[in-house]
Write a protein that holds these residues in place. Structure first.
Motif, mmCIF file in Angstrom:
data_model
loop_
_atom_site.group_PDB
_atom_site.id
_atom_site.type_symbol
_atom_site.label_atom_id
_atom_site.label_comp_id
_atom_site.label_asym_id
_atom_site.label_seq_id
_atom_site.Cartn_x
_atom_site.Cartn_y
_atom_site.Cartn_z
ATOM 1 N N VAL A 1 -1.292 6.159 7.876
ATOM 2 C CA VAL A 1 0.169 6.047 7.860
ATOM 3 C C VAL A 1 0.734 6.630 6.575
ATOM 4 C CG1 VAL A 1 2.094 4.414 7.806
ATOM 5 C CG2 VAL A 1 0.209 4.067 9.420
ATOM 6 N N ALA A 2 0.121 6.302 5.443
ATOM 7 C CA ALA A 2 0.614 6.810 4.165
ATOM 8 C C ALA A 2 0.546 8.337 4.126
ATOM 9 C CB ALA A 2 -0.194 6.212 3.018
ATOM 10 N N CYS A 3 -0.522 8.902 4.637
ATOM 11 C CA CYS A 3 -0.659 10.364 4.653
ATOM 12 C C CYS A 3 0.385 11.014 5.545
ATOM 13 C CB CYS A 3 -2.057 10.751 5.107
ATOM 14 S SG CYS A 3 -3.366 10.399 3.909
ATOM 15 N N ARG A 4 0.607 10.451 6.733
ATOM 16 C CA ARG A 4 1.557 11.066 7.652
ATOM 17 C C ARG A 4 2.989 10.952 7.143
ATOM 18 N NH1 ARG A 4 -2.698 12.409 8.855
ATOM 19 N NH2 ARG A 4 -3.600 12.684 10.942
ATOM 20 N N LEU A 5 3.325 9.844 6.496
ATOM 21 C CA LEU A 5 4.688 9.684 6.001
ATOM 22 C C LEU A 5 4.951 10.585 4.803
ATOM 23 C CD1 LEU A 5 5.410 5.862 6.325
ATOM 24 C CD2 LEU A 5 5.705 7.698 7.990
ATOM 25 N N GLY A 6 3.903 10.992 4.124
ATOM 26 C CA GLY A 6 4.068 11.895 3.000
ATOM 27 C C GLY A 6 4.188 13.338 3.409
ATOM 28 N N ARG A 7 3.969 13.633 4.689
ATOM 29 C CA ARG A 7 4.035 15.007 5.189
ATOM 30 C C ARG A 7 5.359 15.222 5.884
ATOM 31 N NH1 ARG A 7 0.215 15.941 9.928
ATOM 32 N NH2 ARG A 7 2.038 15.189 11.072
ATOM 33 N N ALA B 1 0.831 -1.205 0.000
ATOM 34 C CA ALA B 1 0.000 0.000 0.000
ATOM 35 C C ALA B 1 0.867 1.257 0.000
ATOM 36 C CB ALA B 1 -0.933 -0.012 1.203
ATOM 37 N N LEU B 2 1.931 1.263 0.781
ATOM 38 C CA LEU B 2 2.829 2.417 0.807
ATOM 39 C C LEU B 2 3.512 2.597 -0.540
ATOM 40 C CD1 LEU B 2 4.478 2.035 4.335
ATOM 41 C CD2 LEU B 2 2.622 3.579 3.670
ATOM 42 N N ARG B 3 3.868 1.479 -1.158
ATOM 43 C CA ARG B 3 4.493 1.542 -2.475
ATOM 44 C C ARG B 3 3.520 2.134 -3.492
ATOM 45 N NH1 ARG B 3 8.534 2.377 -5.907
ATOM 46 N NH2 ARG B 3 8.659 0.893 -7.611
ATOM 47 N N ARG B 4 2.257 1.735 -3.442
ATOM 48 C CA ARG B 4 1.273 2.261 -4.379
ATOM 49 C C ARG B 4 1.052 3.752 -4.181
ATOM 50 N NH1 ARG B 4 -1.522 -2.609 -3.213
ATOM 51 N NH2 ARG B 4 -2.911 -1.484 -1.782
ATOM 52 N N ARG B 5 1.274 4.233 -2.961
ATOM 53 C CA ARG B 5 1.145 5.668 -2.696
ATOM 54 C C ARG B 5 2.380 6.448 -3.128
ATOM 55 N NH1 ARG B 5 -2.916 7.518 0.828
ATOM 56 N NH2 ARG B 5 -1.920 9.531 0.456
ATOM 57 N N GLY B 6 3.364 5.760 -3.708
ATOM 58 C CA GLY B 6 4.543 6.443 -4.227
ATOM 59 C C GLY B 6 5.637 6.664 -3.218
ATOM 60 N N LEU B 7 5.629 5.875 -2.118
ATOM 61 C CA LEU B 7 6.622 6.100 -1.065
ATOM 62 C C LEU B 7 7.934 5.347 -1.301
ATOM 63 C CD1 LEU B 7 4.280 6.291 2.005
ATOM 64 C CD2 LEU B 7 5.915 8.027 1.323
#
Length: 292
Positions: free
Chosen positions: A270-276, A100-106
């Protein structure tokens, strides 16, 4: 005794007293069964692919929408993410979250295995030093000077010790803890009387050490805990409260301990917070959030 009885009754009411609790319990049981079936693969996969399936930052397999996330937040997407599992577990617990994190571009998402015997023959302080070595290798390999860390259960406590007591705040931008016993768990009294279970008991010397001042800590924290967590007793012990730390506490109501790593709301959070990302000065003051 009365408080323990009331706590047990309250937990039962949250679990089977409402439809959402029954659904959460069913998901927890189902995911635990699935996780046990893939547990051996988590050990084999480490030997075959030390970095895991998301060891490198590549974009050719992403959809245009997913690729746009990388372009819109290049700094956030280029920060590696390190996943640290819980007690007697391995990296297979993060299979869904990593994808999921990978799909979010992380980009670079790695999961580390530490010995399953840590619970019986290890030491959280030693595991934290080993984690620090892994972070240094990840930074060297990725060419970055900061990483994000997501720790489930004991993994979150290992990462927190590294950040607070071993200078890890110089390397860890964001530490996310999922169901981590920040103030211990009564369940630890039922485990073998070795060092790690003693360290996980409420009021242990290690937990008191983590309560000591941590001035100028540069890491921001996201602590996710659930009122339905069956392994952190009492459940509020998975909150992280420390006057010197930048903490966001998020409470869940109907998510079990194991299924925190697959719950859609948790994964999105988690994905949102790691992107900030941003400097410590930009991060503001600690807040408390409540999720249903």
């Amino acid at each position: 005794m009365a408080s323990q009885t009331w706590g047990a009754l309250s937990y039962a009411a949250r679990t089977v007293g409402v439809p959402a609790g029954v659904r959460g319990l069913a998901v927890e049981l189902a995911y635990t069964a699935v996780h046990l079936s893939v547990y051996p693969w988590g050990l084999i996969d480490e030997a075959l692919r030390p970095g895991g399936v998301h060891a490198h930052h590549r974009t050719e397999t992403l959809s245009p929408g997913e690729r746009s996330l990388v372009v819109s937040d290049l700094h956030g997407s280029s920060t590696p993410v390190l996943l640290v599992h819980g007690i007697v577990d391995n990296r297979s617990i993060f299979h869904y979250l990593a994808r999921a994190l990978r799909r979010r571009g992380l980009g670079t998402v790695q999961a580390v295995n530490y010995s399953p015997m840590t619970a019986f023959t290890g030491d959280i302080r030693t595991a934290a030093r080993d984690l620090g070595d892994h972070v240094e290798r990840l930074c060297a390999a990725s060419g970055t000077d900061r990483v994000h860390v997501v720790g489930h259960s004991l993994g979150g406590l290992i990462a927190r010790y590294y950040v607070q007591r071993l200078g890890g705040d110089a390397r860890v931008d964001t530490l996310v803890t999922l169901g981590t016993p920040h103030r211990g768990s009564a369940i630890a009294h039922l485990l073998p009387p070795t060092l790690v279970p003693r360290q996980l008991q409420p009021g242990s010397d290690l937990l008191r050490e983590l309560e000591e001042p941590a001035p100028d800590c540069r890491t921001r924290f996201l602590a996710v805990y659930s009122r339905m967590d069956q392994l952190i007793i009492p459940q509020r012990n998975a909150r992280l409260d420390h006057p010197d730390l930048q903490v966001e506490n998020v409470r869940l109501d109907h998510v079990g301990h194991m299924s925190m790593t697959i719950d859609p709301a948790v994964v999105h959070l988690v994905a949102c917070r790691l992107g900030r990302t941003g400097s410590p000065r930009e991060r503001g003051r600690a807040v408390t959030a409540v999720a249903g």
